[in-house]
Design a protein around this motif. Structure first.
Motif, PDB file in Angstrom:
ATOM      1  N   VAL A  48       0.872  -1.172   0.000  1.00 16.33           N
ATOM      2  CA  VAL A  48       0.000   0.000   0.000  1.00 16.33           C
ATOM      3  C   VAL A  48       0.910   1.223   0.000  1.00 16.33           C
ATOM      4  O   VAL A  48       1.824   1.329   0.825  1.00 16.33           O
ATOM      5  N   GLY A  75      -3.242   7.321  -3.495  1.00 12.09           N
ATOM      6  CA  GLY A  75      -3.133   6.069  -2.759  1.00 12.09           C
ATOM      7  C   GLY A  75      -3.321   4.888  -3.686  1.00 12.09           C
ATOM      8  O   GLY A  75      -4.175   4.912  -4.568  1.00 12.09           O
ATOM      9  N   THR A  76      -2.513   3.859  -3.503  1.00 16.99           N
ATOM     10  CA  THR A  76      -2.617   2.653  -4.340  1.00 16.99           C
ATOM     11  C   THR A  76      -2.355   1.404  -3.507  1.00 16.99           C
ATOM     12  O   THR A  76      -1.671   1.449  -2.476  1.00 16.99           O
ATOM     13  N   MET A  77      -2.903   0.298  -3.993  1.00 12.31           N
ATOM     14  CA  MET A  77      -2.570  -1.026  -3.469  1.00 12.31           C
ATOM     15  C   MET A  77      -2.077  -1.867  -4.645  1.00 12.31           C
ATOM     16  O   MET A  77      -2.693  -1.856  -5.709  1.00 12.31           O
ATOM     17  N   THR A  78      -0.971  -2.572  -4.445  1.00 12.58           N
ATOM     18  CA  THR A  78      -0.344  -3.307  -5.532  1.00 12.58           C
ATOM     19  C   THR A  78      -0.013  -4.722  -5.098  1.00 12.58           C
ATOM     20  O   THR A  78       0.527  -4.937  -4.003  1.00 12.58           O
ATOM     21  N   GLU A  92      -1.895  -3.039 -10.037  1.00 13.10           N
ATOM     22  CA  GLU A  92      -2.055  -1.880  -9.167  1.00 13.10           C
ATOM     23  C   GLU A  92      -3.451  -1.302  -9.284  1.00 13.10           C
ATOM     24  O   GLU A  92      -3.973  -1.153 -10.384  1.00 13.10           O
ATOM     25  N   ARG A  93      -4.030  -0.951  -8.151  1.00 10.21           N
ATOM     26  CA  ARG A  93      -5.354  -0.354  -8.119  1.00 10.21           C
ATOM     27  C   ARG A  93      -5.340   0.853  -7.181  1.00 10.21           C
ATOM     28  O   ARG A  93      -4.655   0.862  -6.163  1.00 10.21           O
ATOM     29  N   GLU A  94      -6.122   1.872  -7.525  1.00 14.10           N
ATOM     30  CA  GLU A  94      -6.165   3.072  -6.686  1.00 14.10           C
ATOM     31  C   GLU A  94      -6.964   2.833  -5.411  1.00 14.10           C
ATOM     32  O   GLU A  94      -7.930   2.072  -5.397  1.00 14.10           O
ATOM     33  N   LEU A  95      -6.530   3.522  -4.351  1.00 11.86           N
ATOM     34  CA  LEU A  95      -7.242   3.534  -3.075  1.00 11.86           C
ATOM     35  C   LEU A  95      -7.528   4.979  -2.698  1.00 11.86           C
ATOM     36  O   LEU A  95      -6.826   5.899  -3.130  1.00 11.86           O
ATOM     37  N   ASP A  96      -8.547   5.183  -1.873  1.00 11.57           N
ATOM     38  CA  ASP A  96      -8.746   6.491  -1.274  1.00 11.57           C
ATOM     39  C   ASP A  96      -7.454   6.839  -0.524  1.00 11.57           C
ATOM     40  O   ASP A  96      -6.997   6.070   0.333  1.00 11.57           O
ATOM     41  N   VAL A  99      -7.552   6.553   3.268  1.00 12.02           N
ATOM     42  CA  VAL A  99      -7.565   5.167   3.749  1.00 12.02           C
ATOM     43  C   VAL A  99      -6.165   4.568   3.626  1.00 12.02           C
ATOM     44  O   VAL A  99      -5.657   3.906   4.545  1.00 12.02           O
ATOM     45  N   ALA A 100      -5.522   4.809   2.476  1.00  9.79           N
ATOM     46  CA  ALA A 100      -4.165   4.293   2.270  1.00  9.79           C
ATOM     47  C   ALA A 100      -3.218   4.839   3.335  1.00  9.79           C
ATOM     48  O   ALA A 100      -2.378   4.098   3.878  1.00  9.79           O
TER      49      ALA A 100
END
Length: 207
Positions: A48, A75-78, A92-96, A99-100
């Motif tokens: 994250v 923010g991203t989660m990979t 990879e996907r974006e996160l708020d 939150v990240a």
């Protein structure tokens, strides 16, 4: 994530650097990256990340630095797979970003770095200047939308570490460079620089 028809794969090569090159230092908008590894084993990892403009003051813990990024950050989660020959699965996907930032701030295995970007010849390069317990590590990376072959390697690239797992961010999050820097530098002095020779013809600046 690749945008050239290869789906969720990244193609990059990575190099150890001794000093921040002038071309990188002149980047007017360096980025601060703070990222946590929620899982890392056998080359697989879940990361994250929060990224935004680098602040002027960087003398803080990763948890404190992530707070400085604010709502304008990304923010991203990979999810990552093992690297083979300069190629690695990376979805990879974006996160708020808020939150990240909360996830990163509560995580145990975190790294912080300032990223400088520059364009050299036909390739875009980045220099990551690591902070905290990973200082004074500097790594350069070049990434393409397909395998990085026939690369023009700048003079600031001391030795290639594309296939050295110790320089993967997830490893550095668990075993910071500051705890084994002397060991690596002695090793480099003993064996000299090395470069991957299976990805076409390496072209060295000044040769």
């Amino acid at each position: 994530m690749s945008e050239s028809g290869f789906g969720d794969f990244e193609f990059e090569r990575k190099f150890f650097v001794r000093e921040l090159p002038a071309a990188a230092a002149s980047d007017p908008t360096p980025a601060l990256i703070v990222q946590a590894y929620l899982f890392a084993s056998d080359g697989y990892a879940v990361r994250v990340r929060v990224q935004g403009p680098a602040p002027a003051e960087l003398d803080a813990t990763p948890a404190e630095l992530v707070v400085t990024l604010g709502e304008e950050s990304l923010g991203t989660m990979t999810a990552k797979g093992p690297a083979v020959g300069g190629t690695r699965y990376e979805a990879e996907r974006e996160l708020d970003p808020l939150v990240a930032a909360q996830i990163v701030g509560r995580s145990e295995h975190v790294i912080a770095k300032v990223r400088y970007s520059m364009w050299l010849g036909e390739d875009g390069w980045i220099i990551d200047q690591f902070l905290g317990r990973n200082a004074p590590l500097l790594l350069s990376e070049v990434e393409r939308g397909s395998p990085v072959v026939d690369l023009a390697i700048p003079a600031f690239c001391v030795s290639e570490v594309s296939e050295d797992d110790r320089f993967r961010n997830e490893y550095l999050a668990h075993r910071p460079f500051g705890t084994w820097a002397g060991e690596y530098l002695a090793e480099l002095e003993h064996r000299g620089p090395t470069f991957v020779d299976t990805l076409g013809r390496n072209q060295f600046e000044g040769s």
